[in-house]
Structures are given as structure tokens and as C-alpha cells.
Scaffold this motif. Structure first.
Motif, PDB file in Angstrom:
ATOM      1  N   SER A 191       0.855  -1.181   0.000  1.00  0.00           N
ATOM      2  CA  SER A 191       0.000   0.000   0.000  1.00  0.00           C
ATOM      3  C   SER A 191       0.892   1.232   0.000  1.00  0.00           C
ATOM      4  O   SER A 191       1.871   1.303   0.756  1.00  0.00           O
ATOM      5  CB  SER A 191      -0.885   0.031   1.249  1.00  0.00           C
ATOM      6  N   TRP A 192       0.517   2.212  -0.827  1.00  0.00           N
ATOM      7  CA  TRP A 192       1.353   3.406  -0.901  1.00  0.00           C
ATOM      8  C   TRP A 192       1.404   4.095   0.466  1.00  0.00           C
ATOM      9  O   TRP A 192       0.377   4.305   1.111  1.00  0.00           O
ATOM     10  CB  TRP A 192       0.830   4.381  -1.955  1.00  0.00           C
ATOM     11  N   ARG A 194       3.103   2.816   3.085  1.00  0.00           N
ATOM     12  CA  ARG A 194       3.537   1.858   4.114  1.00  0.00           C
ATOM     13  C   ARG A 194       5.056   1.863   4.238  1.00  0.00           C
ATOM     14  O   ARG A 194       5.603   1.803   5.342  1.00  0.00           O
ATOM     15  CB  ARG A 194       3.030   0.460   3.779  1.00  0.00           C
ATOM     16  N   ASP A 239       1.357   4.786   6.081  1.00  0.00           N
ATOM     17  CA  ASP A 239       0.304   3.805   6.238  1.00  0.00           C
ATOM     18  C   ASP A 239       0.534   3.048   7.540  1.00  0.00           C
ATOM     19  O   ASP A 239       1.613   2.517   7.779  1.00  0.00           O
ATOM     20  CB  ASP A 239       0.323   2.824   5.049  1.00  0.00           C
ATOM     21  N   SER A 241      -0.732   0.247   8.692  1.00  0.00           N
ATOM     22  CA  SER A 241      -1.200  -1.137   8.675  1.00  0.00           C
ATOM     23  C   SER A 241      -0.407  -1.988   9.674  1.00  0.00           C
ATOM     24  O   SER A 241       0.763  -1.720   9.937  1.00  0.00           O
ATOM     25  CB  SER A 241      -1.046  -1.735   7.275  1.00  0.00           C
ATOM     26  N   PHE A 359     -10.177   5.655  -7.669  1.00  0.00           N
ATOM     27  CA  PHE A 359      -9.998   5.144  -6.311  1.00  0.00           C
ATOM     28  C   PHE A 359     -11.355   4.885  -5.654  1.00  0.00           C
ATOM     29  O   PHE A 359     -11.570   3.843  -5.030  1.00  0.00           O
ATOM     30  CB  PHE A 359      -9.184   6.121  -5.463  1.00  0.00           C
ATOM     31  N   GLY A 414      -2.285   3.250  -5.775  1.00  0.00           N
ATOM     32  CA  GLY A 414      -1.469   2.810  -4.644  1.00  0.00           C
ATOM     33  C   GLY A 414      -1.977   1.608  -3.888  1.00  0.00           C
ATOM     34  O   GLY A 414      -1.856   1.548  -2.661  1.00  0.00           O
ATOM     35  N   LEU A 415      -2.526   0.613  -4.599  1.00  0.00           N
ATOM     36  CA  LEU A 415      -3.076  -0.559  -3.929  1.00  0.00           C
ATOM     37  C   LEU A 415      -1.991  -1.592  -3.632  1.00  0.00           C
ATOM     38  O   LEU A 415      -1.012  -1.710  -4.371  1.00  0.00           O
ATOM     39  CB  LEU A 415      -4.155  -1.206  -4.800  1.00  0.00           C
ATOM     40  N   ARG A 439      -6.530  -0.600  -0.164  1.00  0.00           N
ATOM     41  CA  ARG A 439      -5.448  -0.019   0.642  1.00  0.00           C
ATOM     42  C   ARG A 439      -5.484  -0.588   2.049  1.00  0.00           C
ATOM     43  O   ARG A 439      -6.537  -0.712   2.664  1.00  0.00           O
ATOM     44  CB  ARG A 439      -5.605   1.504   0.717  1.00  0.00           C
ATOM     45  N   GLY A 440      -4.302  -0.959   2.549  1.00  0.00           N
ATOM     46  CA  GLY A 440      -4.197  -1.472   3.902  1.00  0.00           C
ATOM     47  C   GLY A 440      -4.388  -2.962   4.050  1.00  0.00           C
ATOM     48  O   GLY A 440      -4.237  -3.501   5.149  1.00  0.00           O
ATOM     49  N   ASP A 442      -2.504  -5.325   2.981  1.00  0.00           N
ATOM     50  CA  ASP A 442      -1.229  -5.963   2.638  1.00  0.00           C
ATOM     51  C   ASP A 442      -1.093  -7.355   3.253  1.00  0.00           C
ATOM     52  O   ASP A 442      -0.746  -8.325   2.566  1.00  0.00           O
ATOM     53  CB  ASP A 442      -0.062  -5.096   3.120  1.00  0.00           C
TER      54      ASP A 442
END
Length: 464
Positions: A191-192, A194, A239, A241, A359, A414-415, A439-440, A442
Motif C-alpha cells: 500500500s502506498w 507503508r 500507512d 497497517s 480510487f 497505490g493498492l 489499501r491497507g 497488505d
């Protein structure tokens, strides 16, 4: 134990338990590099072997420094590493030896990794074909007459040939996912936000490129991802996460997987790629997931126009200080520089509006799917003398990078995305496909990859 094909986790566990020493791992690494790198040309700027063995010996006699304690890693040559030539594949920087590590290198070093040298890249990372005037071309280990992809091509080949067990990569338009697919290994675009970028220049405007891990199994990806992740107080975005490691295979039963295929015919493919990916989808079904085709959720041309504008703007910003040395840049870098500098603020704004719309559309789509899948490449690895494909199955490419368009839906917003191997085509060349989520997600994407890897183990196989 064949250390050249042992996972990073197994090597590190053996070092921690005293079954292996860091010196033994380093000796095996140097022997493997001496055996295969002459033909592969994946690792460049290799440090003096005596210095590397001395560093490994110091790790064996000192306290454990972290989760990568004693593991040799060659760093992608877009990253500055103290004391090692860091050229970015450009003649302009062919003698540049930094005095300080970039953030990602510093984090790997602090975690106990031994930074042995660099992995080869295209000039400034532009184009998914690893060749430059400093070190030459890196060759595909499955056919030395073909490209290995890029820009993380050297990293992918170093993994595929067993020269390293773990590698860092970076990904703007597919620079990590494409070479993973073409070398039968795994590559993960986080994720962009992170993994923080280098805290230099603008920290707000450009949200396309990210650093990420590459490995021969998803479990190793999670290990490196946690080392390089986490906020940097000098940067505004991050990010939050949860940690990804240890990566454990998820139960796929009931998982909702969407297959985007060729985006309703928008993306041309060479023969055999889509078919190979469809065969790999059967693995998900056999593990209990529900795999269904997905109608294209957004107009592909709008995604492309947004992407090509924002990419040119970002690349031109990165190359701006080299404008006076324009003649020393390769033609594609000159094209990006000229195009980016010609953009107006409103053109950039409209491109970002389209990005925002896509998005929101994707966020709604993920209410119905746990993960989506696309192929990782539209062409097979091409001849090493070819700079880039100019057509796909009769469809002319209008830019030097249009042949990688299948990567763009993920990159633009940014996925998190995992490129997984799917086997070999008729000519024995590897291919992969992208598994991505919101997103998030990961850790969840990596757990899906771990379940898939347990059922397939493609990096441990070879074509007939």
C-alpha cells in the motif's frame, strides 16, 4: 542443505539456532555469485569478498542485531548505499560513492543484513528492461537471449538464480511485479505510504512509486516488508497497517476473487498469457475460493491518460536537476523530461481528479470482492536487444511503456499487489499474475499468496 535455494526465513532461523554461521552463508553466497553472475549480470558493484567475510564474522561473534541478522542482501541500484558505487544505471553517476545510506538501506543494515553490493537496473529505473551503459544488460535465467524485465530486473534474477534469498525492489509502473513474473519469483507492491521513500525533495505531491520486497516465497516477503515499513517523522504520509510477518496461509474457502482478464478487451496480450493465468485461477477455486469474471469497472483509457500525465510529471520532477545534462540521458528519459516539463498545473489537477474517481470506484468494487486479479504482463520476455515492444498482437504501442498498461490500475491508486508465478509458456518462459486488494490489506494479500504458494511452489520448479 542447498543454501542457494533455501528461504530467507530458514537461513535466518539456522543462523539464530547456531546450525549455520553468517560466515558460512556469506561463503555460499559468494560462491554462487562467482558461478552464475558472469552470465546473468544481475549483481553489480560487488564489495570485496574479504571485507564481506570479515563483516559476517563480526556478526557471528557479536549480539543479534535484528530480524535479518547475517543475511546477505544486494540493494537495488536506485538506492544509495554508503561506500558502494550507486550509479542508478547512469553514466552521470557511474563513479558516485555515497557517504550515507538511503533510508531503506539503513533499515536493512540496522536489522542485521550484510549489504554486499547492488542489483542492476535500467537507467534511472525507466522501462521494464534492465540494461544501461554502466553495467550492460541483465539476462533472463530461463533464456539468456531474453530480457529479465525491470526496473528491479537484477533483483529478480539474483533471486531466481539463488544468489540471494531476499531482495528489495521498487515499483512505479510495475518495476517490481513485471520482473517477478518474468523470473518465476514473487514481488510485492505495498500500500502506498507503508514503506517511506527517501526523505528528500517534495514529500506531498507524488504518490505513484513505492519500495517493496521480492523473494521466492510470500513468507519471506512479509519478513522484509516489516523491516522496511513504518513511519519516518520527516515525511507527511504513512500507512499504519499492522505487521505482515509472520505470513500465514489463509483459508481460501469462501473467499471472493474477481478476474479482470484483459479489461474487456482494452489490453492486448500475446498468445498464451491469459490462458496460463486462467489455469492458475483454478488453484484458487480448488482451494475453495469463488472466482468470478468482473466487468471492467472503469474506462481503461481514462486510467491511462491520468497515469501517463502524473507519471511524466513525477519523472520530470525527479530528473529536473539533470536538465543541463539532457544529452547524457537515454531517449526515454529525455521524452519523460520534456513531456513532464510541458504540463500545466490544470492538466495535472484533472489527471488527479480522474485518479480520485478511480480510487472511489475501486473502493466500491472491493465491497463485493476480497481480491482482484490481472495478469502481470501483456507480453512474454522479449529479445534482449529490443529496447521495448512497439506492438502487441498487432496493436501498435504509442509510447515506450504502453505495453505495461495492465499494471496501471493498481499503480495509479497505490493498492497493495502481489505478483505470483503462474508457470511457464510454450517456450519455457515464466509468467505471473497480480493479486491485489484495497489499501491497507497488505497482510491479507500476502496470506492469500502463501496459500497459493503452498499449493503451487512455482519458484521451486523448472520448465519441461
Amino acid at each position: 542443505m542447498d543454501l542457494s535455494q533455501t528461504t530467507a526465513m530458514d537461513l535466518l532461523n539456522a543462523i539464530a539456532a547456531g546450525r549455520l554461521s553468517a560466515v558460512e552463508v556469506m561463503q555460499a553466497t559468494l560462491e554462487r555469485i562467482a558461478t552464475v553472475n558472469g552470465s546473468a549480470n544481475a549483481i553489480v558493484a560487488l564489495r570485496d569478498p574479504d571485507d564481506l567475510l570479515a563483516e559476517a564474522r563480526a556478526l557471528d561473534t557479536g549480539p543479534n542485531r535484528g530480524p535479518l541478522h547475517g543475511l546477505p542482501i544486494a540493494v537495488k541500484d536506485l538506492v544509495n548505499v554508503a561506500g558502494i558505487v550507486s550509479s542508478q544505471g547512469s553514466p552521470i553517476f557511474k563513479d558516485h560513492v555515497p557517504q550515507k545510506d538511503d533510508l531503506i538501506a539503513a533499515r536493512m543494515r540496522a536489522a542485521g543484513a550484510v549489504l554486499i553490493g547492488k542489483t542492476n537496473v535500467p537507467e534511472f529505473g525507466l522501462g521494464s528492461h534492465t540494461f544501461n551503459q554502466v553495467y550492460g544488460a541483465t539476462r533472463n535465467p530461463y533464456n539468456s537471449a531474453r530480457t529479465c524485465g525491470g526496473s528491479s530486473g537484477g533483483a529478480a534474477v539474483a533471486l531466481a538464480t539463488g544468489m540471494v534469498a531476499l531482495a528489495d525492489g521498487s515499483d512505479m509502473m510495475g518495476s517490481l511485479r513485471n520482473p517477478a513474473a518474468w523470473n518465476n519469483v514473487y514481488g510485492f507492491r505495498p500500500s502506498w505510504g507503508r514503506v517511506p521513500s527517501e526523505p528528500a525533495g517534495d514529500g506531498y505531491l507524488h504518490q505513484l512509486s513505492t519500495l517493496g520486497p521480492m523473494a521466492r516465497c510470500p513468507e519471506d516477503l512479509g519478513l522484509l516488508l516489516d523491516v522496511i515499513s513504518g513511519p519516518d517523522p520527516r515525511q507527511p504520509y504513512w500507512d499504519a497497517s499492522p505487521s505482515a510477518s509472520p505470513v500465514e496461509a489463509c483459508d481460501m474457502r469462501g473467499l471472493r476473487i474477481g478476474w479482470l482478464d484483459d479489461w474487456g478487451g482494452a489490453y492486448p496480450f500475446q498468445h498464451g498469457i491469459r490462458e496460463l493465468c486462467r489455469n492458475a485461477l483454478d488453484v484458487f477455486s480448488q482451494l475453495g475460493a469463488k472466482v468470478t469474471p468482473v466487468v471492467p469497472p472503469f474506462v481503461a483509457e481514462r486510467i491511462w491518460n491520468s497515469w501517463s500525465t502524473l507519471r511524466a510529471w513525477s519523472v520530470a520532477a525527479g530528473l529536473a536537476e539533470l536538465s543541463e545534462q539532457r544529452a547524457a540521458l537515454k531517449d526515454t528519459a529525455q521524452w519523460e523530461l520534456d513531456r513532464g516539463q510541458a504540463l500545466t498545473a490544470m492538466q495535472v489537477h484533472r489527471a488527479s481528479e480522474t485518479r480520485s474517481e478511480w480510487f472511489r470506484c475501486a473502493a466500491e468494487l472491493f465491497q463485493d470482492y476480497d481480491a482482484l486479479i490481472l495478469p502481470s504482463a501483456q507480453v512474454w520476455p522479449f529479445q534482449i536487444e529490443t529496447p521495448y515492444p512497439t506492438d502487441i498482437a498487432g496493436t501498435e504501442m504509442d509510447t515506450y511503456h504502453r505495453w505495461m498498461e495492465v499494471m496501471v490500475p493498481v499503480s495509479l491508486i497505490g493498492l497493495p499487489c502481489l505478483s505470483v508465478p503462474v508457470g511457464f509458456g510454450a517456450e519455457g518462459l515464466p509468467m505471473g499474475m497480480q493479486v491485489f486488494g484495497p489499501r491497507g490489506s497488505d497482510a491479507r494479500i500476502l496470506s492469500i499468496g502463501a496459500a497459493y504458494h503452498a499449493a503451487t511452489r512455482w519458484p521451486q520448479k523448472r520448465p519441461a
